[in-house]
Design a protein around this motif. Structure first.
Motif, PDB file in Angstrom:
ATOM      1  N   ASP A  78       0.765  -1.371  -0.028  1.00  0.00           N
ATOM      2  CA  ASP A  78      -0.037   0.113  -0.015  1.00  0.00           C
ATOM      3  C   ASP A  78       0.733   1.225   0.088  1.00  0.00           C
ATOM      4  O   ASP A  78       1.963   1.040  -0.101  1.00  0.00           O
ATOM      5  CB  ASP A  78      -0.989  -0.023   1.319  1.00  0.00           C
ATOM      6  CG  ASP A  78      -0.410  -0.098   2.598  1.00  0.00           C
ATOM      7  OD1 ASP A  78       0.695   0.293   2.709  1.00  0.00           O
ATOM      8  OD2 ASP A  78      -1.048  -0.143   3.405  1.00  0.00           O
ATOM      9  N   ARG A  79       0.307   2.379   0.241  1.00  0.00           N
ATOM     10  CA  ARG A  79       0.922   3.578   0.032  1.00  0.00           C
ATOM     11  C   ARG A  79       1.757   3.842   1.307  1.00  0.00           C
ATOM     12  O   ARG A  79       2.628   4.795   1.389  1.00  0.00           O
ATOM     13  CB  ARG A  79      -0.026   4.710  -0.427  1.00  0.00           C
ATOM     14  CG  ARG A  79      -0.424   4.953  -1.634  1.00  0.00           C
ATOM     15  CD  ARG A  79      -1.375   5.832  -2.068  1.00  0.00           C
ATOM     16  NE  ARG A  79      -1.720   6.070  -3.486  1.00  0.00           N
ATOM     17  CZ  ARG A  79      -3.069   6.472  -3.934  1.00  0.00           C
ATOM     18  NH1 ARG A  79      -3.960   6.810  -2.942  1.00  0.00           N
ATOM     19  NH2 ARG A  79      -3.222   6.372  -5.315  1.00  0.00           N
ATOM     20  N   GLU A  80       1.345   3.294   2.280  1.00  0.00           N
ATOM     21  CA  GLU A  80       2.042   3.641   3.532  1.00  0.00           C
ATOM     22  C   GLU A  80       3.396   2.531   3.626  1.00  0.00           C
ATOM     23  O   GLU A  80       4.292   2.785   4.667  1.00  0.00           O
ATOM     24  CB  GLU A  80       1.188   3.183   4.699  1.00  0.00           C
ATOM     25  CG  GLU A  80       0.149   4.088   4.964  1.00  0.00           C
ATOM     26  CD  GLU A  80       0.463   5.450   4.985  1.00  0.00           C
ATOM     27  OE1 GLU A  80       1.508   5.710   6.128  1.00  0.00           O
ATOM     28  OE2 GLU A  80       0.171   6.548   4.308  1.00  0.00           O
TER      29      GLU A  80
ATOM     30  N   ASN B  63       3.365  -0.892   3.458  1.00  0.00           N
ATOM     31  CA  ASN B  63       3.223  -2.215   4.446  1.00  0.00           C
ATOM     32  C   ASN B  63       2.580  -3.141   3.219  1.00  0.00           C
ATOM     33  O   ASN B  63       2.123  -2.756   2.324  1.00  0.00           O
ATOM     34  CB  ASN B  63       1.734  -1.924   5.273  1.00  0.00           C
ATOM     35  CG  ASN B  63       2.155  -0.894   6.414  1.00  0.00           C
ATOM     36  OD1 ASN B  63       3.286  -0.840   6.907  1.00  0.00           O
ATOM     37  ND2 ASN B  63       1.282   0.051   6.819  1.00  0.00           N
TER      38      ASN B  63
ATOM     39  N   THR C 296       0.233  -5.660   2.106  1.00  0.00           N
ATOM     40  CA  THR C 296      -1.124  -6.166   2.202  1.00  0.00           C
ATOM     41  C   THR C 296      -1.633  -7.430   1.987  1.00  0.00           C
ATOM     42  O   THR C 296      -2.358  -8.012   2.592  1.00  0.00           O
ATOM     43  CB  THR C 296      -2.045  -5.125   1.758  1.00  0.00           C
ATOM     44  OG1 THR C 296      -1.802  -4.813   0.270  1.00  0.00           O
ATOM     45  CG2 THR C 296      -2.073  -3.565   2.299  1.00  0.00           C
TER      46      THR C 296
ATOM     47  N   LYS D  35       8.706  -3.664   5.040  1.00  0.00           N
ATOM     48  CA  LYS D  35       8.133  -2.326   5.071  1.00  0.00           C
ATOM     49  C   LYS D  35       9.152  -1.946   3.637  1.00  0.00           C
ATOM     50  O   LYS D  35      10.284  -1.873   3.446  1.00  0.00           O
ATOM     51  CB  LYS D  35       8.905  -1.631   6.078  1.00  0.00           C
ATOM     52  CG  LYS D  35       8.051  -2.190   7.544  1.00  0.00           C
ATOM     53  CD  LYS D  35       6.624  -1.930   7.387  1.00  0.00           C
ATOM     54  CE  LYS D  35       6.043  -2.350   8.794  1.00  0.00           C
ATOM     55  NZ  LYS D  35       4.630  -2.351   8.703  1.00  0.00           N
TER      56      LYS D  35
ATOM     57  N   LYS E 117       7.149   4.708   1.942  1.00  0.00           N
ATOM     58  CA  LYS E 117       5.826   5.546   1.876  1.00  0.00           C
ATOM     59  C   LYS E 117       6.195   6.367   0.731  1.00  0.00           C
ATOM     60  O   LYS E 117       6.996   6.822   0.196  1.00  0.00           O
ATOM     61  CB  LYS E 117       5.539   6.336   2.941  1.00  0.00           C
ATOM     62  CG  LYS E 117       5.314   5.437   4.328  1.00  0.00           C
ATOM     63  CD  LYS E 117       5.175   6.326   5.511  1.00  0.00           C
ATOM     64  CE  LYS E 117       5.267   5.613   6.762  1.00  0.00           C
ATOM     65  NZ  LYS E 117       4.529   6.606   7.930  1.00  0.00           N
TER      66      LYS E 117
ATOM     67  N   THR F  86       2.846   8.978  -1.678  1.00  0.00           N
ATOM     68  CA  THR F  86       1.406   9.022  -2.367  1.00  0.00           C
ATOM     69  C   THR F  86       1.569   9.034  -3.955  1.00  0.00           C
ATOM     70  O   THR F  86       0.648   9.111  -4.548  1.00  0.00           O
ATOM     71  CB  THR F  86       0.840  10.467  -1.957  1.00  0.00           C
ATOM     72  OG1 THR F  86       1.751  11.609  -2.212  1.00  0.00           O
ATOM     73  CG2 THR F  86       0.337  10.464  -0.473  1.00  0.00           C
TER      74      THR F  86
END
Length: 117
Positions: free
Chosen positions: A54-56, A58, A60, A86, A89, A91
């Motif tokens: 995901d964008r963070e 992490n 998924t 990890k 990060k 956007t």
């Protein structure tokens, strides 16, 4: 003979593999914690997993793509391991970014021998 073993270990370490392919690799998104791609386990073998990130940063989901290991507990252990990765990060990345990685599992005594060389 000693040099031959050293060269084989060096080349095999490179082939043990890491990030193989996918948009994550193509776009240069980095792993933050630099995990080991050779883990200690109950058998010898490898598995390739497709990870969704995901964008963070992490993981998924982790889906097994290919493997030469037939033991279900070994796959569970490997899947749990890769699920903790990890990544950077951002956007600018898609909602779910995908990558294929390869993890190698080795029995304990063989891992110890590799570390001694």
């Amino acid at each position: 003979m000693k040099y031959l073993i050293f060269i084989m270990l060096f080349v095999s370490n490179i082939s043990y593999s890491q990030v193989i392919s996918g948009p994550v690799k193509d776009e240069g998104r980095k792993l933050l914690d630099q995990p080991a791609f050779i883990i200690e386990g109950m058998t010898n073998g490898y598995a390739k997993y497709e990870l969704a990130i995901d964008r963070e940063g992490n993981v998924t989901s982790a889906r097994k793509v290919k493997s030469n290991i037939r033991m279900a507990p070994a796959h569970i252990e490997m899947r749990n391991y890769v699920s903790k990765f990890k990544f950077e990060k951002g956007t600018i990345y898609p909602k779910f970014h995908h990558v294929i990685i390869k993890i190698t599992m080795m029995k304990k005594k063989e891992v110890i021998l590799k570390e001694l060389d």
